[in-house]
Design a protein around this motif. Structure first.
Motif, PDB file in Angstrom:
ATOM      1  N   VAL A  73       0.835  -1.204   0.000  1.00 42.91           N
ATOM      2  CA  VAL A  73       0.000   0.000   0.000  1.00 42.91           C
ATOM      3  C   VAL A  73       0.868   1.251   0.000  1.00 42.91           C
ATOM      4  O   VAL A  73       0.525   2.251  -0.630  1.00 42.91           O
ATOM      5  CB  VAL A  73      -0.971  -0.020   1.200  1.00 42.91           C
ATOM      6  N   ALA A  74       2.010   1.204   0.666  1.00 38.17           N
ATOM      7  CA  ALA A  74       2.902   2.361   0.752  1.00 38.17           C
ATOM      8  C   ALA A  74       3.789   2.525  -0.485  1.00 38.17           C
ATOM      9  O   ALA A  74       4.505   3.517  -0.599  1.00 38.17           O
ATOM     10  CB  ALA A  74       3.779   2.232   1.996  1.00 38.17           C
ATOM     11  N   SER A  75       3.725   1.593  -1.423  1.00 38.03           N
ATOM     12  CA  SER A  75       4.660   1.596  -2.556  1.00 38.03           C
ATOM     13  C   SER A  75       4.327   2.619  -3.644  1.00 38.03           C
ATOM     14  O   SER A  75       5.166   2.893  -4.500  1.00 38.03           O
ATOM     15  CB  SER A  75       4.752   0.201  -3.168  1.00 38.03           C
ATOM     16  N   ALA A  76       3.114   3.175  -3.628  1.00 36.50           N
ATOM     17  CA  ALA A  76       2.736   4.146  -4.659  1.00 36.50           C
ATOM     18  C   ALA A  76       1.505   4.930  -4.210  1.00 36.50           C
ATOM     19  O   ALA A  76       0.822   4.536  -3.265  1.00 36.50           O
ATOM     20  CB  ALA A  76       2.440   3.435  -5.980  1.00 36.50           C
ATOM     21  N   LYS A  77       1.229   6.024  -4.909  1.00 39.69           N
ATOM     22  CA  LYS A  77       0.042   6.833  -4.600  1.00 39.69           C
ATOM     23  C   LYS A  77      -1.228   6.017  -4.840  1.00 39.69           C
ATOM     24  O   LYS A  77      -2.173   6.065  -4.061  1.00 39.69           O
ATOM     25  CB  LYS A  77       0.003   8.084  -5.476  1.00 39.69           C
ATOM     26  N   VAL A  78      -1.259   5.264  -5.936  1.00 41.32           N
ATOM     27  CA  VAL A  78      -2.397   4.414  -6.274  1.00 41.32           C
ATOM     28  C   VAL A  78      -1.921   2.969  -6.302  1.00 41.32           C
ATOM     29  O   VAL A  78      -0.993   2.633  -7.034  1.00 41.32           O
ATOM     30  CB  VAL A  78      -3.008   4.792  -7.637  1.00 41.32           C
ATOM     31  N   LYS A  84     -10.956  -3.360 -15.420  1.00 39.27           N
ATOM     32  CA  LYS A  84     -11.627  -2.059 -15.533  1.00 39.27           C
ATOM     33  C   LYS A  84     -11.017  -1.027 -14.583  1.00 39.27           C
ATOM     34  O   LYS A  84     -10.829   0.134 -14.961  1.00 39.27           O
ATOM     35  CB  LYS A  84     -13.118  -2.206 -15.233  1.00 39.27           C
ATOM     36  N   ALA A  85     -10.719  -1.446 -13.361  1.00 40.51           N
ATOM     37  CA  ALA A  85     -10.125  -0.515 -12.391  1.00 40.51           C
ATOM     38  C   ALA A  85      -8.754  -0.047 -12.869  1.00 40.51           C
ATOM     39  O   ALA A  85      -8.434   1.144 -12.779  1.00 40.51           O
ATOM     40  CB  ALA A  85     -10.012  -1.178 -11.023  1.00 40.51           C
ATOM     41  N   LYS A  86      -7.960  -0.974 -13.370  1.00 38.56           N
ATOM     42  CA  LYS A  86      -6.638  -0.612 -13.887  1.00 38.56           C
ATOM     43  C   LYS A  86      -6.763   0.345 -15.060  1.00 38.56           C
ATOM     44  O   LYS A  86      -6.038   1.339 -15.152  1.00 38.56           O
ATOM     45  CB  LYS A  86      -5.873  -1.868 -14.303  1.00 38.56           C
ATOM     46  N   ALA A  87      -7.675   0.062 -15.980  1.00 38.30           N
ATOM     47  CA  ALA A  87      -7.864   0.909 -17.159  1.00 38.30           C
ATOM     48  C   ALA A  87      -8.337   2.307 -16.777  1.00 38.30           C
ATOM     49  O   ALA A  87      -7.984   3.291 -17.435  1.00 38.30           O
ATOM     50  CB  ALA A  87      -8.861   0.256 -18.116  1.00 38.30           C
ATOM     51  N   LEU A  88      -9.108   2.406 -15.725  1.00 36.91           N
ATOM     52  CA  LEU A  88      -9.587   3.712 -15.262  1.00 36.91           C
ATOM     53  C   LEU A  88      -8.488   4.500 -14.566  1.00 36.91           C
ATOM     54  O   LEU A  88      -8.271   5.683 -14.854  1.00 36.91           O
ATOM     55  CB  LEU A  88     -10.775   3.518 -14.318  1.00 36.91           C
ATOM     56  N   LEU A  89      -7.775   3.857 -13.660  1.00 36.01           N
ATOM     57  CA  LEU A  89      -6.828   4.571 -12.794  1.00 36.01           C
ATOM     58  C   LEU A  89      -5.461   4.814 -13.426  1.00 36.01           C
ATOM     59  O   LEU A  89      -4.876   5.877 -13.231  1.00 36.01           O
ATOM     60  CB  LEU A  89      -6.655   3.811 -11.484  1.00 36.01           C
ATOM     61  N   GLN A  90      -4.933   3.855 -14.140  1.00 37.10           N
ATOM     62  CA  GLN A  90      -3.558   3.974 -14.642  1.00 37.10           C
ATOM     63  C   GLN A  90      -3.326   5.243 -15.457  1.00 37.10           C
ATOM     64  O   GLN A  90      -2.320   5.924 -15.245  1.00 37.10           O
ATOM     65  CB  GLN A  90      -3.180   2.729 -15.435  1.00 37.10           C
ATOM     66  N   PRO A  91      -4.216   5.619 -16.376  1.00 36.48           N
ATOM     67  CA  PRO A  91      -3.953   6.843 -17.152  1.00 36.48           C
ATOM     68  C   PRO A  91      -4.090   8.137 -16.344  1.00 36.48           C
ATOM     69  O   PRO A  91      -3.668   9.192 -16.793  1.00 36.48           O
ATOM     70  CB  PRO A  91      -5.008   6.815 -18.257  1.00 36.48           C
ATOM     71  N   ALA A 150       0.800   9.426 -12.806  1.00 35.21           N
ATOM     72  CA  ALA A 150       2.109   9.166 -13.396  1.00 35.21           C
ATOM     73  C   ALA A 150       2.491   7.713 -13.139  1.00 35.21           C
ATOM     74  O   ALA A 150       2.072   7.102 -12.148  1.00 35.21           O
ATOM     75  CB  ALA A 150       3.151  10.095 -12.776  1.00 35.21           C
ATOM     76  N   GLU A 151       3.291   7.159 -14.021  1.00 35.33           N
ATOM     77  CA  GLU A 151       3.694   5.755 -13.907  1.00 35.33           C
ATOM     78  C   GLU A 151       4.315   5.432 -12.551  1.00 35.33           C
ATOM     79  O   GLU A 151       4.038   4.386 -11.966  1.00 35.33           O
ATOM     80  CB  GLU A 151       4.683   5.413 -15.026  1.00 35.33           C
ATOM     81  N   ALA A 152       5.107   6.343 -12.030  1.00 32.15           N
ATOM     82  CA  ALA A 152       5.762   6.115 -10.737  1.00 32.15           C
ATOM     83  C   ALA A 152       4.775   6.125  -9.572  1.00 32.15           C
ATOM     84  O   ALA A 152       5.077   5.617  -8.494  1.00 32.15           O
ATOM     85  CB  ALA A 152       6.838   7.174 -10.506  1.00 32.15           C
ATOM     86  N   ASP A 153       3.585   6.681  -9.778  1.00 27.95           N
ATOM     87  CA  ASP A 153       2.577   6.786  -8.727  1.00 27.95           C
ATOM     88  C   ASP A 153       1.567   5.653  -8.745  1.00 27.95           C
ATOM     89  O   ASP A 153       0.589   5.671  -8.008  1.00 27.95           O
ATOM     90  CB  ASP A 153       1.816   8.111  -8.851  1.00 27.95           C
ATOM     91  N   TYR A 154       1.780   4.647  -9.613  1.00 31.89           N
ATOM     92  CA  TYR A 154       0.797   3.579  -9.814  1.00 31.89           C
ATOM     93  C   TYR A 154       1.453   2.207  -9.692  1.00 31.89           C
ATOM     94  O   TYR A 154       2.484   1.955 -10.293  1.00 31.89           O
ATOM     95  CB  TYR A 154       0.186   3.728 -11.209  1.00 31.89           C
ATOM     96  N   LYS A 155       0.830   1.334  -8.901  1.00 32.16           N
ATOM     97  CA  LYS A 155       1.290  -0.057  -8.793  1.00 32.16           C
ATOM     98  C   LYS A 155       0.070  -0.961  -8.769  1.00 32.16           C
ATOM     99  O   LYS A 155      -0.909  -0.685  -8.069  1.00 32.16           O
ATOM    100  CB  LYS A 155       2.081  -0.304  -7.503  1.00 32.16           C
ATOM    101  N   ALA A 156       0.151  -2.047  -9.507  1.00 27.09           N
ATOM    102  CA  ALA A 156      -0.876  -3.088  -9.461  1.00 27.09           C
ATOM    103  C   ALA A 156      -0.193  -4.380  -9.056  1.00 27.09           C
ATOM    104  O   ALA A 156       0.850  -4.746  -9.605  1.00 27.09           O
ATOM    105  CB  ALA A 156      -1.548  -3.240 -10.817  1.00 27.09           C
ATOM    106  N   TYR A 157      -0.759  -5.043  -8.078  1.00 27.79           N
ATOM    107  CA  TYR A 157      -0.222  -6.318  -7.595  1.00 27.79           C
ATOM    108  C   TYR A 157      -1.269  -7.401  -7.858  1.00 27.79           C
ATOM    109  O   TYR A 157      -2.364  -7.357  -7.293  1.00 27.79           O
ATOM    110  CB  TYR A 157       0.087  -6.241  -6.094  1.00 27.79           C
ATOM    111  N   MET A 180      -9.065  13.358  -5.306  1.00 26.75           N
ATOM    112  CA  MET A 180      -8.314  12.433  -4.444  1.00 26.75           C
ATOM    113  C   MET A 180      -6.916  12.177  -4.991  1.00 26.75           C
ATOM    114  O   MET A 180      -5.980  11.986  -4.230  1.00 26.75           O
ATOM    115  CB  MET A 180      -9.062  11.100  -4.327  1.00 26.75           C
ATOM    116  N   LEU A 181      -6.783  12.186  -6.298  1.00 19.05           N
ATOM    117  CA  LEU A 181      -5.489  11.895  -6.938  1.00 19.05           C
ATOM    118  C   LEU A 181      -4.581  13.111  -7.015  1.00 19.05           C
ATOM    119  O   LEU A 181      -3.394  12.982  -7.280  1.00 19.05           O
ATOM    120  CB  LEU A 181      -5.717  11.321  -8.347  1.00 19.05           C
ATOM    121  N   ALA A 182      -5.136  14.303  -6.791  1.00 19.28           N
ATOM    122  CA  ALA A 182      -4.353  15.536  -6.905  1.00 19.28           C
ATOM    123  C   ALA A 182      -3.300  15.637  -5.824  1.00 19.28           C
ATOM    124  O   ALA A 182      -3.389  15.072  -4.774  1.00 19.28           O
ATOM    125  CB  ALA A 182      -5.279  16.742  -6.855  1.00 19.28           C
TER     126      ALA A 182
END
Length: 96
Positions: A7-12, A25-32, A35-42, A94-96
């Motif tokens: 959870v601490a590894s990225a903003k999202v 669907k969640a990944k497609a919505l949130l990833q764009p 920034a790439e560095a602020d997003y992690k999917a496990y 929330m993402l700002a």
């Protein structure tokens, strides 16, 4: 790896399964939206300790399904909750 470091590894952070349609669907919505560095999917279905991570989510957040979405370390919910936040315009704030 336990849940807290993930959870601490990225903003999202999205805890998901590879072929789960709601996870996709969640990944497609949130990833764009970040920034790439602020997003992690496990994808816990491919991780050795994936079931332990899911059990920890269930225990701490009473959330049994994937995806489990965290923004800035806070549990948001699954795809339905993220989609509702996006529709209301609150997700961008929330993402700002």
């Amino acid at each position: 790896m336990a849940l807290a470091p993930l959870v601490a590894s990225a903003k999202v952070v999205i805890i998901s399964w590879v072929k789960c349609p709601f996870c996709v669907k969640a990944k497609a919505l949130l990833q764009p939206m970040v920034a790439e560095a602020d997003y992690k999917a496990y994808d816990v279905d491919t991780m050795d300790n994936g079931e332990a991570i899911r059990a920890e989510i269930k225990q701490h957040y009473n959330h049994e399904t994937v995806p489990a979405v965290f923004i800035k370390g806070e549990f948001v919910g699954g795809f339905s909750e993220v989609d509702a936040l996006n529709s209301s315009g609150k997700l961008k704030d929330m993402l700002a």
